[in-house]
Design an enzyme around this catalytic site. Structure first.
Site: not given
Ligand SMILES: [Zn+2]
Length: 463
Positions: A64, A68, A98, A157, A242, A310, A337, A341
């Site tokens: 996971h 980006r 995502n 996700d 997660h 999250n 995860d 950013h």
């Molecule tokens: Zn997630």
């Protein structure tokens, strides 16, 4: 053409080979990228070699990560993400869909594969396709085409698969294709506007609560759907990613005992950190009480947005449950995860900051903090990073069937020094995402060398 491999000899180290269920003193020889010899030492030869120094293990697998690209290359690119993975000891990573556009059709997968090739990194990049078109939760994506193109699972996700109807269809369809649904378990109706784990810390800080029930309801829903679907589609598989609450992990524990085809992972930050950090404490989960103010444990300012994630950082009891689940096998894997950013996306009020921690480079060190504290066996930490996630991936990694220190195959391994501390700095992170609450901290377990598919993926500078 396979590029030429490296030559490497390491003597007098602590070998951990989870596929053989073995650890102990030994040495390795790599020639032309091939792991030519693995020698276990005994008696006088092994004297003075312990698990507290240089350790050699199979390269880590992360189920996971968020790279980006395409869409937000200021936060991370495939190239910087792969470099960060190698710096963290990972030689296989699974990218989440995502991106922008979302990875809901094979074209996007082709783009990130081209970026991985162009990077020259030997780290293996795998990917999960989206469950629904645009991850909007309304219409199933072209799962068959994505499977043909080589995705290793399906996930929306970043958000849950919103309706039970879509999740039910996805479990059946993905199951027929032999692929798992990678489930971000969150009942969005309960988390609208939520900021931090619903509990004492959030109450004192005046942050809106994010209830554990939001995760547990979603886990219960999807386990019920799995039990239903698997009767007609025995290939159906659910992987919960997660997980962060004691209740959610208990549901998985019971579902596994009942024989359901479910697996799950926990993150390093959910087992090593707690919501106390949002208040300004910086002690490990196993040292935490849940009330950092009365303990005098506050050492930093509150509301650091690097801690907004999250699911949110939870209570000490929940973190202990994550650790216990990893030890008893309820949690099959540790997944980072990794969520890089930009500074801009975090330089806002706590509740509006982007969710996520840039974590692929600090994962090993967080687990080793638990090992150092006597809370986690070293071998189990390594299993959670290697054979555990490999089982979830099945045959879809180039390393399938050869996770371990196996003679004769292309070398895929990590060498780290448990006796050497390294300080987490923005400049020292290969990731473009500097959003980690660990900046400035000295952690144990410096990665010395990462070898992927017989080539150097990362090597520490020697001084
Ligand atoms: Zn997630």
């Amino acid at each position: 053409m396979t590029p030429p491999g490296i030559d490497l000899e390491i003597s007098r180290a602590w070998l951990v080979d989870p596929s053989a269920g073995r650890e102990g003193p030994g040495e390795i020889v790599v020639r032309g990228g091939i792991l030519e010899a693995v020698t276990w030492l005994a008696g006088a030869e092994a004297k003075g070699i312990g698990p507290d120094g240089v350790v050699i293990a199979p390269g880590f697998i992360d189920l996971h990560v968020h790279f980006r690209e395409p869409g937000n290359e200021d936060a991370e690119t495939v190239a910087t993400g792969l470099a960060a993975a190698a710096h963290g000891g990972f030689t296989t990573v699974c990218a989440m869909p995502n991106t922008d556009p979302a990875m809901d059709e094979p074209g996007v997968l082709g783009r990130i594969r081209a970026a991985a090739d162009a990077s020259g990194s030997p780290v293996e990049l795998l990917a999960h396709g989206a469950v629904t078109v645009g991850r909007a939760g309304e219409q199933l994506a072209a799962l068959g085409e994505l499977a043909d193109a080589g995705v290793v699972g399906f996930s929306d996700d970043g958000a849950p698969v919103r309706t039970a109807t879509i999740m039910r269809a996805a479990l059946a369809y993905a199951g027929a294709l032999g692929l798992p649904i990678i489930d971000h378990a969150e009942d969005a109706g309960l988390t609208a506007g939520a900021e931090a784990n619903d509990g004492f810390v959030a109450t004192v800080l005046g942050l809106r609560g994010w209830p554990a029930a939001a995760e547990e309801l979603a886990v219960a829903r999807d386990l019920a759907l799995l039990a239903d679907v698997v009767r007609d589609e025995p290939g159906a598989r659910l992987h919960l990613t997660h997980l962060s609450t004691a209740g959610a992990l208990d549901l998985v524990r019971r579902a596994k005992a009942a024989g359901l085809p479910v697996t799950c992972d926990v993150t390093p930050h959910h087992l090593a950190l707690t919501d106390e950090w949002v208040a300004g404490a910086r002690r490990w989960a196993w040292e935490a009480s849940g009330d950092p103010w009365s303990d005098g444990a506050i050492v930093a300012g509150p509301y650091a947005t690097s801690l907004r994630v999250n699911p949110p950082l939870r209570t000490p009891e929940d973190a202990a449950a994550c650790l216990a689940a990893l030890i008893d096998g309820t949690a099959d894997a540790v997944a980072t995860d990794h969520a890089p950013h930009t500074v801009v996306d975090k330089a806002v009020e706590f509740g509006t900051a982007a969710n996520g921690i840039s974590g692929v480079e600090t994962a090993l060190s967080l687990l080793l903090a638990a090992v150092d504290a006597g809370r986690l066996p070293l071998a189990r930490a390594i299993e959670g990073l290697t054979t555990g996630p490999a089982r979830v991936l099945g045959a879809r990694s180039r390393r399938a069937g050869s996770i371990g220190l196996v003679e004769g195959g292309r070398a895929d391994l990590v060498v780290f020094d448990r006796s050497e501390r390294w300080t987490v700095t923005a400049d020292g992170l290969a990731s473009r995402g500097k959003n980690t609450p660990l900046l400035g901290m000295a952690l144990s377990g410096k990665i010395l060398i990462t070898v992927a598919s017989g080539r150097i993926a990362y090597e520490a500078e020697t001084d």
